[in-house]
Write an enzyme that holds these catalytic residues in place. Structure first.
Site, PDB file in Angstrom:
ATOM      1  N   ASP A  51     -32.899  -8.823  36.258  1.00 39.04           N
ATOM      2  CA  ASP A  51     -32.850  -9.373  37.618  1.00 39.04           C
ATOM      3  C   ASP A  51     -34.063  -8.890  38.398  1.00 39.04           C
ATOM      4  O   ASP A  51     -34.848  -8.077  37.916  1.00 39.04           O
ATOM      5  CB  ASP A  51     -31.536  -8.920  38.279  1.00 39.04           C
ATOM      6  CG  ASP A  51     -31.032  -9.932  39.297  1.00 39.04           C
ATOM      7  OD1 ASP A  51     -31.793 -10.846  39.657  1.00 39.04           O
ATOM      8  OD2 ASP A  51     -29.874  -9.790  39.743  1.00 39.04           O
ATOM      9  N   HIS A  87     -28.941 -21.369  37.205  1.00 39.25           N
ATOM     10  CA  HIS A  87     -28.905 -20.544  38.427  1.00 39.25           C
ATOM     11  C   HIS A  87     -30.262 -20.464  39.127  1.00 39.25           C
ATOM     12  O   HIS A  87     -30.347 -20.649  40.348  1.00 39.25           O
ATOM     13  CB  HIS A  87     -28.404 -19.147  38.065  1.00 39.25           C
ATOM     14  CG  HIS A  87     -28.364 -18.186  39.209  1.00 39.25           C
ATOM     15  ND1 HIS A  87     -27.655 -18.429  40.372  1.00 39.25           N
ATOM     16  CD2 HIS A  87     -28.933 -16.961  39.385  1.00 39.25           C
ATOM     17  CE1 HIS A  87     -27.805 -17.406  41.198  1.00 39.25           C
ATOM     18  NE2 HIS A  87     -28.568 -16.502  40.630  1.00 39.25           N
TER      19      HIS A  87
END
Ligand code: HEM
Ligand SMILES: *[C@@H]1O[C@H](CO)[C@@H](O)[C@H](O)[C@H]1NC(C)=O
Ligand SMILES: *[C@@H]1O[C@H](CO)[C@@H](O)[C@H](O)[C@H]1NC(C)=O
Ligand SMILES: *[C@@H]1O[C@H](CO)[C@@H](O)[C@H](O)[C@H]1NC(C)=O
Ligand SMILES: *[C@@H]1O[C@H](CO)[C@@H](O)[C@H](O)[C@H]1NC(C)=O
Length: 514
Positions: free
Chosen positions: A234, A375
């Site tokens: 991330d 996403h």
């Protein structure tokens, strides 16, 4: 000049320096020249190769001065991104506003960590500390100015349905209501440091606030550092803020005012109270992740392509749901198998637009590389909305995983029994254009960016649908983009949260604490 770490020794040395040179310089001058107490040799922040580097203190200062930005007045968490080793969120309500204001001024303000302080290890405190207030907190402090942000003014509870939460049955009970006046963020490299600082602060604030809730976050261990609990790296694609950092290839570039209120590029600049300048709206969301269930879904539904093992087919399905491989490599650039070298290369891992050569973006149907529902494509459609890229909907993500690693019992039963997830945090100057927009208008919208592509399989839910209602996702099968995939588990479950405002230090000094 480096002085010794022991405070006693430093004091002694300072005293003797001072007596030698007292005639020429005041002690205060000496203080401002040298790091009196070099407190750290090891950073509070993680630094995976794949994530954009933070600017050096010198480079940031130069960039900031070119746009008149004062990094000493901006709370440190806002422009830093997802980089903390440990972070403790402490939610409180104010019980005695007058006394609290005095403590805010005398005890909290001096230990608030600025952006400048976080950028060099030698200036980092043992535990960094930031503070932010909800609307009800500002009201408790007698601040009557409207910040001009209806979502903030209403609070997150009021926004739950709007964000696609299936009611608030899954919310942490303390987030249901408007009793949370503020949050204090403690960041360090150990949980002990965070706890020690919290204990100290609680003692200081004892008769002015009440603890409502707290949550401890931590970077995952070992080679999972920087990865969220599903396993994906991330913090790769945060925007480069003008006046702060230099963009890497493919990184979005945003005006200072898209993250900081009252700066150039804040569309509502004229309606903000002067004191709000250089603050930012902080979204907090506790997002539970059902990791064994997510893994089971991937194992049960591998994409079958000749040359890929079932395991590789499962990995491909997960990568297509996210838009990146676990290493961080974007599937747009590595569509069939992970490429850890690409993933770790910050100069290449964000360098793509989703544009297909020779195809007009407006009517592109090409999902062979990346599904429209992925996403990262839902939350940043890049060229899908035309070029140059739309600049109105960018956020600075600054969250951290919470909860333990998956236990062997959970892995074998394929069922979550201990809560874990993402303590999601993001900053922006406008909730309706930032987090709220990304969640509601893009991720939860089955018709974004094209009719019928489905919701974001990671965070999207159709507004008004009950928990675990079937979610029909398009484009996940690269062999047949029109074959829908139906998800019957919400792998990410909102536990609620709150909207806060993280003010500048001068706002705290001159407005909030008086
Ligand atoms: C548990 C929930 C979530 C998980 C597991 C998750 C995971 C990820 C991962 C793995 C990435 C790719 C790494 C990167 O580009 O930095 C990413 C990117 C991103 N996520 Fe999330 N995320 C979650 C929640 C959210 C929420 C609630 C939002 C906002 C509504 C959001 C917005 C974004 C954005 C804007 C990006 C960057 C897209 C880009 O610039 O390409 N995420 N997320
Ligand atoms: C808030 O304002 C009211 C009315 O002016 C005043 O009575 C009260 O003392 C103020 N409280 C604080 C904490 O300043
Ligand atoms: C980024 O992508 C462009 C276009 O594909 C390419 O020309 C350029 O060389 C890439 N930059 C890097 C650093 O790989
Ligand atoms: C896509 O749209 C452009 C005009 O915007 C048009 O020239 C082109 O033929 C369209 N392509 C397809 C495949 O429909
Ligand atoms: C693709 O999927 C759709 C929907 O499931 C199906 O009707 C169609 O026959 C499939 N096409 C191919 C080539 O398999």
């Amino acid at each position: 000049m480096r002085l010794p770490t022991s405070p006693l020794l430093s004091l002694a040395l300072l005293a003797c320096l001072a007596s030698e040179q007292a005639t020429a310089r005041s002690l205060a001058e000496l203080n401002s020249r040298a790091p009196v107490q070099p407190r750290r040799t090891d950073s509070i922040l993680i630094d995976p190769a794949a994530q954009p580097n933070l600017p050096s203190a010198g480079a940031a200062e130069k960039a900031a001065s070119s746009v008149g930005l004062n990094l000493d007045d901006i709370q440190g968490d806002i422009l830093i991104g997802m980089k903390k080793k440990r972070e403790l969120f402490f939610f409180f309500s104010i019980t005695d506003a007058k006394k609290f204001k005095a403590k805010l001024n005398k005890e909290i303000l001096p230990i608030l960590t600025t952006t400048t302080q976080l950028l060099s290890v030698s200036k980092q405190p043992v535990t960094a500390l930031n503070i932010a207030f909800s609307q009800s907190g500002l009201t408790a402090l007698n601040i009557t100015d409207s910040l001009g942000d209806p979502a903030f003014a209403g609070g997150q509870l009021k926004d739950a349905a709007n964000l696609g939460d299936p009611g608030t049955a899954d919310w942490v009970p303390q987030f249901v209501g408007t009793k949370i006046h503020g949050v204090i963020l403690f960041a360090s490299d150990t949980v002990n440091n965070c706890n020690n600082e919290l204990t100290k602060l609680k003692r200081t604030l004892s008769n002015t606030i009440k603890e409502v809730y707290s949550l401890q976050g931590a970077a995952r261990p070992g080679n999972q550092e920087g990865h969220e609990h599903f396993g994906f790296l991330d913090g790769i694609s945060n925007p480069a803020v003008q006046g702060f950092s230099t963009p890497l290839p493919g990184q979005s570039v945003v005006s200072t005012g898209s993250i900081l209120v009252g700066e150039e590029g804040d569309n509502l600049i004229d309606s903000r109270p002067a004191w709000a300048k250089d603050g930012s709206f902080l979204v907090f969301r506790q997002l539970k992740q059902l990791v064994p269930e997510f893994n089971k879904f991937l194992t049960d539904n591998p994409i079958r392509i000749r040359g890929l093992t079932p395991k590789q087919g499962s990995d491909l399905l997960g990568a297509r749901m996210v838009g990146r491989w676990k290493s961080g490599a974007p599937i747009e650039l590595s569509p069939r198998v992970d490429n850890p070298t690409l993933g770790a290369d910050r100069n290449r891992n964000n360098n793509f637009t989703f544009a297909v050569p020779g195809q007009d973006v407006a009517n592109s149907t090409d999902q062979t590389r990346c599904p429209f529902s992925a996403h990262i494509r839902k939350t940043r459609p890049r060229a899908d909305l035309g070029t140059p890229e739309d600049s109105a909907h960018h956020i600075m993500r600054a969250g951290i995983p919470y909860g333990p690693e998956v236990t062997s019992r959970e892995a074998s039963s394929k069922k979550t029994s201990v809560e874990r997830g993402l303590a999601f945090v993001c900053y922006q100057s406008n909730l309706a254009a930032g987090f709220q927009f990304l969640q509601r208008v893009w991720a939860d919208n089955v018709n974004f960016v094209h009719r019928g592509v489905g919701v974001d399989p990671i965070i999207g839910r159709a507004t008004g649908s009950p928990a675990n209602a079937p979610r029909v996702i398009g484009g996940l099968d690269p062999r047949n983009a029109s074959r829908p995939t139906t998800l019957t588990t919400d792998f990410v479950v909102s536990q609620g949260g709150e909207y806060f405002f993280a003010p500048s230090l001068s706002a705290i000094r001159n407005t909030l604490s008086v």
